[in-house]
Design a protein around this motif. Structure first.
Motif, mmCIF file in Angstrom:
data_model
loop_
_atom_site.group_PDB
_atom_site.id
_atom_site.type_symbol
_atom_site.label_atom_id
_atom_site.label_comp_id
_atom_site.label_asym_id
_atom_site.label_seq_id
_atom_site.Cartn_x
_atom_site.Cartn_y
_atom_site.Cartn_z
ATOM 1 N N VAL A 195 0.881 -1.162 0.000
ATOM 2 C CA VAL A 195 0.000 0.000 0.000
ATOM 3 C C VAL A 195 0.920 1.214 0.000
ATOM 4 O O VAL A 195 1.804 1.345 0.847
ATOM 5 C CB VAL A 195 -0.946 0.014 1.220
ATOM 6 C CG1 VAL A 195 -0.211 -0.214 2.533
ATOM 7 C CG2 VAL A 195 -1.714 1.341 1.270
ATOM 8 N N VAL A 196 0.746 2.081 -0.988
ATOM 9 C CA VAL A 196 1.670 3.195 -1.162
ATOM 10 C C VAL A 196 0.909 4.382 -1.722
ATOM 11 O O VAL A 196 -0.217 4.244 -2.219
ATOM 12 C CB VAL A 196 2.841 2.776 -2.091
ATOM 13 C CG1 VAL A 196 2.358 2.652 -3.529
ATOM 14 C CG2 VAL A 196 4.034 3.731 -1.979
ATOM 15 N N SER A 197 1.519 5.547 -1.651
ATOM 16 C CA SER A 197 0.877 6.770 -2.127
ATOM 17 C C SER A 197 0.766 6.793 -3.647
ATOM 18 O O SER A 197 1.360 5.974 -4.349
ATOM 19 C CB SER A 197 1.686 7.990 -1.669
ATOM 20 O OG SER A 197 2.951 7.996 -2.320
ATOM 21 N N ARG A 198 0.040 7.747 -4.142
ATOM 22 C CA ARG A 198 -0.015 7.976 -5.585
ATOM 23 C C ARG A 198 1.323 8.513 -6.073
ATOM 24 O O ARG A 198 2.094 9.075 -5.295
ATOM 25 C CB ARG A 198 -1.148 8.959 -5.914
ATOM 26 C CG ARG A 198 -2.539 8.371 -5.701
ATOM 27 C CD ARG A 198 -3.618 9.300 -6.226
ATOM 28 N NE ARG A 198 -3.726 10.513 -5.422
ATOM 29 C CZ ARG A 198 -4.469 10.608 -4.332
ATOM 30 N NH1 ARG A 198 -5.152 9.568 -3.893
ATOM 31 N NH2 ARG A 198 -4.521 11.754 -3.664
ATOM 32 N N PRO A 199 1.631 8.336 -7.352
ATOM 33 C CA PRO A 199 2.899 8.859 -7.890
ATOM 34 C C PRO A 199 3.022 10.356 -7.651
ATOM 35 O O PRO A 199 2.040 11.096 -7.663
ATOM 36 C CB PRO A 199 2.797 8.544 -9.389
ATOM 37 C CG PRO A 199 1.855 7.381 -9.473
ATOM 38 C CD PRO A 199 0.847 7.595 -8.375
ATOM 39 N N ILE A 220 1.786 -3.446 -6.278
ATOM 40 C CA ILE A 220 1.030 -2.434 -5.531
ATOM 41 C C ILE A 220 -0.450 -2.807 -5.532
ATOM 42 O O ILE A 220 -1.066 -2.925 -6.591
ATOM 43 C CB ILE A 220 1.240 -1.038 -6.142
ATOM 44 C CG1 ILE A 220 2.715 -0.644 -6.070
ATOM 45 C CG2 ILE A 220 0.374 -0.007 -5.419
ATOM 46 C CD1 ILE A 220 3.048 0.619 -6.826
ATOM 47 N N GLU A 221 -1.015 -2.988 -4.352
ATOM 48 C CA GLU A 221 -2.433 -3.343 -4.242
ATOM 49 C C GLU A 221 -3.309 -2.135 -3.924
ATOM 50 O O GLU A 221 -4.482 -2.104 -4.288
ATOM 51 C CB GLU A 221 -2.606 -4.423 -3.177
ATOM 52 C CG GLU A 221 -1.955 -5.749 -3.562
ATOM 53 C CD GLU A 221 -2.444 -6.911 -2.713
ATOM 54 O OE1 GLU A 221 -3.201 -6.672 -1.751
ATOM 55 O OE2 GLU A 221 -2.042 -8.060 -3.011
ATOM 56 N N HIS A 222 -2.750 -1.146 -3.210
ATOM 57 C CA HIS A 222 -3.558 0.004 -2.799
ATOM 58 C C HIS A 222 -2.758 1.287 -3.016
ATOM 59 O O HIS A 222 -1.572 1.349 -2.689
ATOM 60 C CB HIS A 222 -3.955 -0.093 -1.325
ATOM 61 C CG HIS A 222 -4.519 -1.422 -0.929
ATOM 62 N ND1 HIS A 222 -5.766 -1.857 -1.320
ATOM 63 C CD2 HIS A 222 -3.977 -2.423 -0.175
ATOM 64 C CE1 HIS A 222 -5.984 -3.068 -0.825
ATOM 65 N NE2 HIS A 222 -4.916 -3.432 -0.126
ATOM 66 N N GLY A 228 -2.892 7.586 7.820
ATOM 67 C CA GLY A 228 -3.735 6.848 8.753
ATOM 68 C C GLY A 228 -4.428 5.681 8.069
ATOM 69 O O GLY A 228 -4.497 4.570 8.616
ATOM 70 N N THR A 229 -4.925 5.922 6.862
ATOM 71 C CA THR A 229 -5.565 4.854 6.095
ATOM 72 C C THR A 229 -4.550 3.800 5.684
ATOM 73 O O THR A 229 -4.826 2.589 5.737
ATOM 74 C CB THR A 229 -6.252 5.437 4.848
ATOM 75 O OG1 THR A 229 -7.175 6.453 5.244
ATOM 76 C CG2 THR A 229 -6.988 4.357 4.082
ATOM 77 N N ALA A 230 -3.356 4.233 5.278
ATOM 78 C CA ALA A 230 -2.313 3.277 4.898
ATOM 79 C C ALA A 230 -1.937 2.390 6.081
ATOM 80 O O ALA A 230 -1.791 1.170 5.940
ATOM 81 C CB ALA A 230 -1.084 4.023 4.388
#
Length: 303
Positions: A195-199, A220-222, A228-230
């Protein structure tokens, strides 16, 4: 040539479009265009040109925009001396910051008990790295983050005050087999789900580097920008995440731990961006000092 016309030219340089300037100055796009046309009459060379559908500055226009910034700084210095004489310190200081720094610093700064601070107004602005300098058009102080390997902040547009270097670590559930290691190498983690941020944001940049070092593409799944969500997704699954060491601590819960990436200095520089003219305001200087002390305590508490 009038001061407000020079300001419009400067804002066009920083914000990049007539519509953005109009929005920032609370006027119509046609009013912006009219003022630019009137300013142009004072010069024999073009200050702006069309680039596709956008109006951008020519090299001569950029020279004038930089001069406009210097004029604004000189006027602000004079204004500061006048206001000091009058004892006028009631003007609020507007502070914008990305989400995680706001969640971590805004409340402690407000509750610092420092009676010398002016009124403070906070705003959250979670933008890509390259978009932080433009926010100084709207706010007095902008808390921004930058990856060390990327281009420096534009020195001709903003002054930069370093706050802290924050490592970016791998977030892992305490029951995950990788949690038993004190640090994790790119080869150990690249095959895991993520789970990682957007580019364009720091965690995605770190994962790109991990992928380059390991020679494999990440799974990358999410794609989630909110830390907090990550962290919640790491708690609820076998995914790994990438989270900042200092500003995400309160979001981890008991089930998520952080591990540094071995062989990689992964982290982000946190800076205050400010237009030069605001540095002539004593109230802004006081807030900068308070921000630096709050950041120093944050780092010390999480070492």
């Amino acid at each position: 040539m009038e001061l407000h016309q020079l300001r419009i030219l400067r804002e066009l340089a920083d914000l990049g479009s007539v519509n953005a300037v109009a929005k920032a100055l609370f006027v119509s796009p046609s009013a912006v265009s009219q003022q630019l046309a009137q300013l142009q009459r004072n010069f024999p060379v073009p200050l702006t040109q069309k680039e596709g559908r956008r109006l951008v500055l020519t090299s001569q226009g950029r020279i004038l925009a930089q001069a406009s910034a210097q004029v604004a700084s000189t006027l602000a210095e004079a204004d500061s001396k006048i206001r000091n004489y009058e004892g006028n310190f009631a003007q609020p200081v507007l502070i914008a910051g990305f989400h995680s720094i706001g969640q971590t610093i805004f409340a402690p700064l407000l509750n610092s008990g420092d009676d010398d601070l002016p009124p403070l107004r906070f705003f959250d602005e979670d933008v890509s790295q390259q978009d932080f300098p433009a926010l100084t058009s709207t706010y007095d102080l902008v808390l921004a983050h930058r990856m060390p390997h990327t281009e420096a902040w534009p020195a001709d547009r903003v002054s930069v005050i370093p706050l802290a270097f924050e490592p970016l670590d791998i977030a892992v559930h305490q029951d995950h087999p990788l949690a038993r290691f004190e640090s994790l190498s790119p080869a150990q983690v690249i095959e895991e789900p993520w789970v990682v941020s957007r580019p364009g944001f720091s965690p995605a940049d770190v994962l790109d580097t991990i992928a380059a070092l390991s020679g494999s593409a990440p799974r990358i799944e999410h794609r989630v920008n909110d830390y907090g969500t990550a962290a919640a997704l790491v708690r609820a699954s076998h995914c790994l995440g990438i989270l900042p060491r200092f500003t995400s601590r309160s979001m981890l819960g008991k089930d998520v731990t952080l591990r540094p990436v071995s062989g990689l200095e992964s982290g982000r520089q946190i800076d205050i961006l400010v237009r030069a003219e605001h540095l002539h305001r004593p109230t802004v200087i006081r807030v900068i000092d308070a921000l630096r002390e709050t950041a120093r305590k944050l780092v010390a508490e999480n070492l």
